[in-house]
Enzyme design. Structure first.
Site, PDB file in Angstrom:
ATOM      1  N   HIS A 157       0.832  -1.220   0.000  1.00  0.00           N
ATOM      2  CA  HIS A 157       0.000   0.000   0.000  1.00  0.00           C
ATOM      3  C   HIS A 157       0.861   1.263   0.000  1.00  0.00           C
ATOM      4  CE1 HIS A 157      -3.402  -2.654   1.307  1.00  0.00           C
ATOM      5  NE2 HIS A 157      -2.424  -3.247   1.966  1.00  0.00           N
ATOM      6  N   GLU A 291       9.564   9.266 -16.094  1.00  0.00           N
ATOM      7  CA  GLU A 291       8.166   9.665 -16.302  1.00  0.00           C
ATOM      8  C   GLU A 291       7.679   9.226 -17.687  1.00  0.00           C
ATOM      9  OE1 GLU A 291       9.570  13.709 -14.781  1.00  0.00           O
ATOM     10  OE2 GLU A 291       7.400  13.902 -14.801  1.00  0.00           O
TER      11      GLU A 291
END
Ligand code: ARG
Length: 461
Positions: A157, A291
Site C-alpha cells: 500500500h 516519467e
C-alpha cells in the site's frame, strides 16, 4: 489510369483520397528486406519445381538484389500509386529485368506475401526484444550484487511493511523480465510457421514445395491451413501482448524511480544523463526519462487494443482492415526497444543512497512483525494475541513519538510482563532481514545466492 498490377477490369484509376486511405507504402516500406527475402525464396522454389525456368529465376533473384541495394542506398523511388511495398518492389523489378518479373507472382498472392513478410519482421523483433530485456536484466543484477545486503523498507500500500534488502528488490524486476523474455521466446516459437504458398486463401494448383520455402526462410514448417495462413494475426497480437506486459513492468519501476528520487525519499540518485533541469527552478533535477517510461505503456497497450479491435469481427480470410496491423506493431516495437534501452541506462547509472535506505527501513515500525513473531516464538503466545500486544506497543511508541527500539523494557512490560531484554535484538532491521531465510525470502545470503544464479545464467561471470 488503371492500376498496372490489378487494373485489367478497371477503366479509371482511384480517387486521390482513395489512394490516401488505401496506400500502405508510407509505413510498410519497413518490410522491404523481408519482402525481397520472401520473393527470392519463392522464385528459387518455383525454379526447383520447374514452374519457372532457371534463367527467369536467376534474373528475378539478381534483380531483387539490385532492388534491395537501391532501397538500402536510399535512392529507391517509392510510389504511392503502387500502394504497398510488395507492388513497389515488383514494379521496380519489372523496370530492371522486364518480362520475367511478371512471372514471380505465380502461385502467390499479396495475402500470403504480406503474412510471410510481417511474420519475418515480428520474429526478428522478438529476438531484439529478448536481447534488450537481457541487457536490462544484467543491469538489475549488477545493482543487486552491489547492494545484496543493504536494508530498505519494503512496502505494501506504499506504507512501510517490513525491512527488505535492496538486492532483493532489484531481483524482483529480474524475475519479471525473465517472464517477459520467455513470453517473447514462446511467441516466437509459435509464430515460426511459414504462410507462403497459401496464395490468396485456398492454396494453389501449381506443384509448389512449401517445405522448401519454409526452410529457406528459417521457419520450422509451413502452416497447415491456407485459410488460417492468410487471416491469422495472432503472431502480431502475441507480440503486442508480450510487449504490453513488458512495458507495464518498465512503467512500474519508472514509478518507483520517480518516488525514490524525490527529495522526500532520497532512495536513489539518478544520473545527469537521464534527468533534466527546470528553466525556472534552479534546484530541479527531474526524472523525465522515468516519467516518459511510465507513460509509454499507454502507447504499447493502445497498439494491442487497436489490433484486437481490428481483428475481433473479421470473417475469414483476408480483409483490408488487416493492413492496420503494421503501424501498431511498428510503433509498439519501437517504443518497447527505446524503453528497454532507456531503462537499462538509468538502472546502470543510478546510485542507491544506502544511508537514506537504512534510515527509512528503521522508521515506520517496520519490525513490528518481528516483534510479534518473537512473542510467538519466545513466549508461546498465539499469533493473534502477539499481534494485539505488538499493536499496543506500536501505539505506545507512536504516542511517545519514537520507534519501537526506543521504548524502554519497563514500558514494554506494562503491556506484557513476559517481555525480556533480548527482544531488542529482533527490533533491529539488520537482524530482521537476516532472519528472512525462507526460500525466496529477503535475507542477504538468499539474495547473494540468487545473484550468483542469475550471473551464471546471464553469462555475467
Ligand atoms: N498492403 C496490404 C496489407 O498490408 C497487402 C495485402 C493486400 N492484399 C490485398 N488483397 N489487397 O495488408
Amino acid at each position: 489510369a488503371a492500376n498496372a498490377m490489378w487494373g485489367g477490369r478497371f477503366a479509371a484509376g482511384p480517387d486521390a483520397i482513395m489512394q490516401a486511405i488505401n496506400a500502405s507504402i508510407g509505413f510498410d516500406q519497413r518490410l522491404y528486406a523481408q519482402d525481397i527475402r520472401g520473393s527470392r525464396a519463392h522464385a528459387a522454389m518455383l525454379a526447383a519445381q520447374g514452374i519457372l525456368t532457371p534463367k527467369d529465376a536467376e534474373a528475378i533473384g539478381e534483380g531483387l538484389l539490385t532492388v534491395l541495394s537501391e532501397i538500402e542506398a536510399g535512392d529507391f523511388p517509392f510510389r504511392v500509386e503502387l500502394e504497398d511495398i510488395h507492388m513497389n518492389v515488383e514494379a521496380r523489378l519489372k523496370d530492371l529485368i522486364g518480362e520475367p518479373a511478371g512471372r514471380l507472382h505465380t502461385a502467390r498472392s499479396r495475402n500470403d506475401q504480406v503474412a510471410v513478410d510481417f511474420r519475418l519482421w515480428v520474429r526478428d523483433q522478438c529476438d531484439a526484444a529478448i536481447t534488450g530485456i537481457e541487457a536490462l536484466m544484467q543491469a538489475f543484477v549488477a545493482q543487486a550484487e552491489a547492494g545484496a545486503g543493504w536494508v530498505m523498507p519494503g512496502f505494501t500500500h506504499l506504507q512501510t511493511a517490513q525491512p527488505v534488502t535492496w538486492g532483493h528488490h532489484m531481483l524482483a524486476y529480474v524475475e519479471m523480465l525473465a517472464r517477459d523474455r520467455s513470453r517473447f521466446a514462446d511467441a516466437r516459437a509459435r509464430m515460426n510457421e511459414c504462410p507462403l504458398g497459401a496464395a490468396a486463401l485456398a492454396g494453389t494448383s501449381f506443384p509448389i514445395d512449401r517445405h522448401m520455402t519454409a526452410a529457406a526462410l528459417g521457419f520450422d514448417r509451413p502452416t497447415a491451413n491456407s485459410l488460417d495462413s492468410v487471416s491469422d494475426r495472432d503472431f502480431a497480437l502475441e507480440f503486442l501482448s508480450a510487449s504490453a506486459i513488458c512495458a507495464m513492468h518498465l512503467s512500474r519501476f519508472a514509478e518507483e524511480l520517480v518516488i525514490w528520487s524525490s527529495a522526500q525519499f532520497r532512495f536513489v540518485r539518478l544520473s545527469d544523463r537521464w534527468t533534466t533541469g527546470s528553466s525556472i527552478m534552479p534546484q530541479k533535477k527531474n526524472p523525465d526519462a522515468a516519467e516518459l517510461l511510465r507513460a509509454k505503456l499507454g502507447r504499447v497497450l493502445g497498439a494491442a487494443v487497436a489490433l484486437f479491435t481490428v481483428m475481433k469481427g473479421l470473417p475469414l480470410t483476408y480483409s483490408k482492415d488487416m493492413q492496420e496491423d503494421k503501424e501498431q506493431v511498428f510503433d509498439a516495437a519501437d517504443t518497447l526497444m527505446l524503453g528497454l534501452a532507456a531503462m537499462t541506462g538509468m538502472v546502470a547509472d543510478m546510485q542507491a543512497n544506502r544511508d537514506a535506505l537504512a534510515a527509512s527501513a528503521a522508521s515506520g515500525f517496520s519490525t513490528a512483525t518481528d516483534l510479534a513473531d518473537w512473542l510467538v516464538r519466545e513466549l508461546g503466545l498465539p499469533f493473534r494475541e502477539a499481534h494485539h500486544v505488538t499493536g499496543t506497543l506500536v501505539a505506545m511508541a507512536e504516542a511517545q513519538g519514537c520507534d519501537l527500539p526506543d521504548l524502554t523494557l519497563a514500558d514494554m512490560q506494562t503491556v506484557h510482563p513476559g517481555i525480556r531484554p533480548d527482544v531488542f535484538a529482533v527490533l533491529g532491521v539488520e537482524n530482521s532481514v537476516r532472519s528472512r531465510t525462507s526460500y525466496g525470502g529477503t535475507a542477504p545470503d538468499n539474495v547473494r545466492a540468487q545473484v550468483a544464479r542469475w550471473k551464471e545464467h546471464l553469462g555475467m561471470t
